[in-house]
Design an enzyme around this catalytic site. Structure first.
Site, PDB file in Angstrom:
ATOM      1  N   SER A  55       0.805  -1.216   0.000  1.00 28.94           N
ATOM      2  CA  SER A  55       0.000   0.000   0.000  1.00 28.94           C
ATOM      3  C   SER A  55       0.843   1.275   0.000  1.00 28.94           C
ATOM      4  O   SER A  55       1.646   1.489  -0.883  1.00 28.94           O
ATOM      5  CB  SER A  55      -0.970  -0.028   1.181  1.00 28.94           C
ATOM      6  N   HIS A  56       0.697   2.072   1.059  1.00 24.94           N
ATOM      7  CA  HIS A  56       1.372   3.367   1.135  1.00 24.94           C
ATOM      8  C   HIS A  56       2.757   3.264   1.773  1.00 24.94           C
ATOM      9  O   HIS A  56       3.447   4.266   1.901  1.00 24.94           O
ATOM     10  CB  HIS A  56       0.506   4.318   1.953  1.00 24.94           C
ATOM     11  N   ASP A 108      -2.400   6.838  -3.190  1.00 22.89           N
ATOM     12  CA  ASP A 108      -1.268   6.144  -2.565  1.00 22.89           C
ATOM     13  C   ASP A 108      -0.659   5.121  -3.527  1.00 22.89           C
ATOM     14  O   ASP A 108      -1.067   5.015  -4.689  1.00 22.89           O
ATOM     15  CB  ASP A 108      -1.685   5.492  -1.237  1.00 22.89           C
ATOM     16  N   ASP A 121      -0.803   1.924  -4.041  1.00 24.26           N
ATOM     17  CA  ASP A 121      -1.623   0.927  -4.744  1.00 24.26           C
ATOM     18  C   ASP A 121      -2.971   1.495  -5.190  1.00 24.26           C
ATOM     19  O   ASP A 121      -3.855   0.736  -5.601  1.00 24.26           O
ATOM     20  CB  ASP A 121      -1.806  -0.331  -3.886  1.00 24.26           C
ATOM     21  N   ASP A 163      -5.609   2.858  -3.757  1.00 24.82           N
ATOM     22  CA  ASP A 163      -6.914   2.755  -3.095  1.00 24.82           C
ATOM     23  C   ASP A 163      -7.226   3.952  -2.193  1.00 24.82           C
ATOM     24  O   ASP A 163      -8.378   4.198  -1.860  1.00 24.82           O
ATOM     25  CB  ASP A 163      -7.092   1.417  -2.357  1.00 24.82           C
ATOM     26  N   ARG A 164      -6.208   4.708  -1.798  1.00 23.32           N
ATOM     27  CA  ARG A 164      -6.472   5.883  -0.952  1.00 23.32           C
ATOM     28  C   ARG A 164      -6.589   7.157  -1.787  1.00 23.32           C
ATOM     29  O   ARG A 164      -6.091   7.206  -2.909  1.00 23.32           O
ATOM     30  CB  ARG A 164      -5.336   6.076   0.052  1.00 23.32           C
ATOM     31  N   LYS A 185     -11.436  -0.062  -1.113  1.00 25.10           N
ATOM     32  CA  LYS A 185     -11.582   1.377  -1.266  1.00 25.10           C
ATOM     33  C   LYS A 185     -10.988   1.762  -2.614  1.00 25.10           C
ATOM     34  O   LYS A 185     -10.164   1.040  -3.161  1.00 25.10           O
ATOM     35  CB  LYS A 185     -10.953   2.128  -0.112  1.00 25.10           C
TER      36      LYS A 185
HETATM   37  C1  G6P Z   1      -5.345  -0.138   5.493  1.00 23.45           C
HETATM   38  C2  G6P Z   1      -6.725  -0.661   5.381  1.00 23.45           C
HETATM   39  C3  G6P Z   1      -7.707   0.375   5.837  1.00 23.45           C
HETATM   40  C4  G6P Z   1      -7.392   0.809   7.228  1.00 23.45           C
HETATM   41  C5  G6P Z   1      -5.969   1.209   7.351  1.00 23.45           C
HETATM   42  C6  G6P Z   1      -5.707   1.379   8.815  1.00 23.45           C
HETATM   43  O1  G6P Z   1      -5.179   0.944   4.646  1.00 23.45           O
HETATM   44  O2  G6P Z   1      -7.002  -1.011   4.040  1.00 23.45           O
HETATM   45  O3  G6P Z   1      -8.993  -0.150   5.761  1.00 23.45           O
HETATM   46  O4  G6P Z   1      -8.160   1.894   7.595  1.00 23.45           O
HETATM   47  O5  G6P Z   1      -5.119   0.233   6.818  1.00 23.45           O
HETATM   48  O6  G6P Z   1      -4.405   1.399   9.092  1.00 23.45           O
HETATM   49  P1  G6P Z   1      -3.874   1.475  10.574  1.00 23.45           P
HETATM   50  O7  G6P Z   1      -2.413   1.683  10.308  1.00 23.45           O
HETATM   51  O8  G6P Z   1      -4.520   2.670  11.211  1.00 23.45           O
HETATM   52  O9  G6P Z   1      -4.217   0.196  11.251  1.00 23.45           O
HETATM   53 ZN    ZN Z   2      -3.359   1.557  -0.281  1.00 25.97          ZN
END
Ligand code: G6P
Ligand code: ZN
Length: 608
Positions: free
Chosen positions: A144-145, A327, A329, A331-332, A436
């Protein structure tokens, strides 16, 4: 079934093996590697760890075995593979293919250049191909990010037939297998597939008894086609073509670039300049591809803001009307107006309030339900109350929304599930997919702006106008999140334990004028499968509706990340600066948790 000849040394069952020559599976001995428990969004570790002997292979074999035990026939339909393009993406894909062949997969779809954004994976699983070819699941290579590169992070997750992340039972089963694994299966002679252009490679067993096909597919097609059915592209194009409107979309060198170009340049006829940092790089150009005020620094400056989301002096420089970021991937999302930051919680509420301007919702008789994660502000709650939507408050993590979306039973008297959900962590989406969807959120905002600006002779209604009008109607949930990243894990856990141990002492207590009406640890009873999720966040709910929440991140790269969420509701005073409006509550929060005592500082690494 055909059983290959040759020396079989392991204790693995080869009855589903596929043949001789390039399809001849080999068994490689291995032993368990500790720590392969997937987190909120799959298994994420340092890239070097993933590249170490058998690390990826152990996890992938455990996944193939678990998916099969879960009732999926790997030889029917298609297995999709794609990733966010980070370092090791393509090598990992070739390994997953070679192991897939040995485990009985007959048809692979792989994103061009190995790329596929997380929402595009979800869309492709759900939308692509005739029934008999449909994907039963997908491996997504992403962290992801989190930063990418040889010294940064890599990740893998598995999504199921509905397009959503594997449920806990499946990820638990995979993890259990990683703790006892003795060998894995791989077709070492299966050719390395050229991922650089779309096309089908068919590989036959030497004796012709079976064949496997690998199709390199467009990374963008299924997703873009789906988005075109959701939004009115002509109306959005008319907005973008207005001489007084201009936008910029920061793809942060992640996977989103090709999608942004396909939509904004090819479909909507805009100049390439609309898409910034839109060529994917395997290390995200050394950056942190996370769309927030701290990490999307370049965009934030272009939009005339500082890292607190406050307007800065920009002289006569022209500031774009609309800015967005994605981000790694895809999704954000982060949404910005001219010198104006839209908090993700407000963005969710505003999209929900304006959902009927989006053809997808209108065509289904209007939006019926909304959901937010617990730490997300209650802005959307007021919209739900006003417009009579069902409202769900879930723990952090997109999978809880997926469960709600897949259940038709809980909606009032109708089979339709137009559904919007979102999180404070810059995630927004709907039931068009089961992840997302960053570009969906950007298009949702542009659609709303397009409808608001349908008369070209009138002055432009801006992002700021839309947000402020929303606050005027519903009041404002002032909100901020402070992150303390890379802190000592034991200290962070002790801090949470300390608060947990004192709930009864806090209840009813008045601190600096705030009366704590409830102090607890968030528990969620899933209305669909009746499962109970416990310890999902420490909450201090004040009698005036304000909230202080603490959670430890479930996605932290190294050490622990403490998240502190602060929210205050103001029905009328909507024009204050958020940091001013919240400073009193922030002080109370820092004292309640004894931040300084536990981690030695009160200075966060990120404020959103
Ligand atoms: C990922 C998930 C999200 C979630 C986030 C929370 O991005 O896909 O659904 O809100 O992680 O991350 P955290 O670091 O706050 O647990
Ligand atoms: Zn992501």
């Amino acid at each position: 079934k055909f059983v290959p000849s040759g020396a079989i040394t392991g204790d693995i069952d080869l009855t589903d093996a596929v043949g001789q020559g390039p399809l001849k599976p080999e068994i490689v001995k291995t032993s368990p590697i500790a720590g392969q428990q997937p987190g909120t969004s799959g298994l994420r570790k340092k890239t070097k760890e993933f590249m170490s002997p058998n690390y990826l292979e152990n996890f992938v074999q455990s996944a193939y075995d678990s998916i099969k035990e879960n009732g999926t026939d790997l030889s029917e339909g298609s297995l999709l593979i794609g990733g966010d393009g980070r370092y090791y993406n393509s090598e990992a894909i070739q390994i997953i293919i070679k192991m897939g062949v040995a485990n009985g997969v007959k048809r692979f779809w792989v994103g061009e250049n190995g790329l596929m954004s997380t929402p595009a994976v979800s869309a492709t699983i759900r939308e692509r191909g005739p029934m008999w070819q449909k994907a039963y699941g997908s491996f997504i290579l992403t962290a992801s990010h989190n930063p990418g590169g040889p010294d940064e992070d890599f990740g893998i997750k598995y999504n199921c037939e509905n397009g959503g992340p594997a449920p806990d039972e499946l990820t638990d089963a995979i993890y259990a297998k990683t703790t006892t694994i003795k060998s894995y299966k791989i077709c070492k002679d299966f050719p390395t597939i050229d991922l650089s252009k779309p096309g089908i490679t068919t590989v036959k067993a030497e004796d012709g008894s079976s064949e496997v096909s690998v199709e390199v597919i467009s990374s963008t097609e299924s997703h873009v086609e789906l988005l075109k059915t959701i939004f009115d592209f002509a109306a959005i194009k008319a907005l973008l073509d207005r001489p007084d409107f201009n936008m910029i979309y920061d793809c942060m060198y992640g996977v989103n670039g090709p999608y942004a170009k396909e939509i904004f340049v090819k479909e909507l006829g805009q100049s390439e300049d609309v898409c910034m940092n839109a060529t994917p790089k395997d290390d995200f150009n050394g950056g942190h591809a996370d769309p927030n005020l701290t990490y999307a620094k370049e965009l934030v400056e272009i939009m005339g803001l500082n890292r607190k989301g406050e307007a800065i002096d920009t002289g006569d420089r022209k500031i774009p009307s609309f800015g967005a970021a994605a981000d790694g991937d895809g999704d954000r999302n982060m949404i910005l107006g001219t010198k104006f930051f839209v908090s993700p919680s407000d963005s969710l509420a505003i999209i929900a309030a304006n959902a009927n301007k989006i053809p997808f919702f209108k065509a289904q008789g209007g939006l019926k339900a909304v959901a937010r994660s617990m730490p997300t502000s209650g802005a959307v709650d007021r919209v739900a109350e006003d417009l009579n939507f069902d409202l769900f408050e879930t723990p952090t993590g997109w999978k809880y929304f997926g469960n709600l979306m897949d259940s038709k039973a809980i909606y009032k008297g109708t089979d339709y599930t137009p559904f919007i959900c979102g999180e404070e962590s810059f995630g927004t989406g709907s039931d068009h997919v089961r992840e997302k969807d960053g570009i969906w959120a950007v298009l949702a905002w542009l659609q709303i702006l397009a409808v608001e600006n349908s008369d070209p002779s009138k002055p432009l209604v801006t992002v700021e106008d839309i947000v402020k009008n929303h606050w005027k109607k519903y009041g404002r949930n002032y909100y901020c999140r402070w992150d303390f990243e890379g802190v000592d894990k034991t200290a962070a856990e002790s801090m949470v334990d300390m608060m947990r141990g004192k709930f009864s002492q806090y209840t009813g207590k008045v601190i600096d004028g705030y009366e704590i009406s409830t102090a607890d640890d968030f528990t969620y009873l899933d209305p669909v499968d009746r499962s109970l999720a416990k310890n999902k966040g420490i909450r201090f709910l004040m009698s005036d509706g304000s909230r202080i929440i603490f959670r430890l991140s479930g996605t932290a790269g190294s050490g622990a990340t403490i998240r502190m969420y602060i929210e205050a509701f103001e029905p009328e005073k909507i024009d204050a600066v958020a940091s001013d409006a919240l400073s009193g509550l922030v002080r109370v929060a820092l004292d309640i948790c004894d931040m300084k005592g536990f981690i030695g500082t009160e200075e966060p690494t990120v404020i959103t």
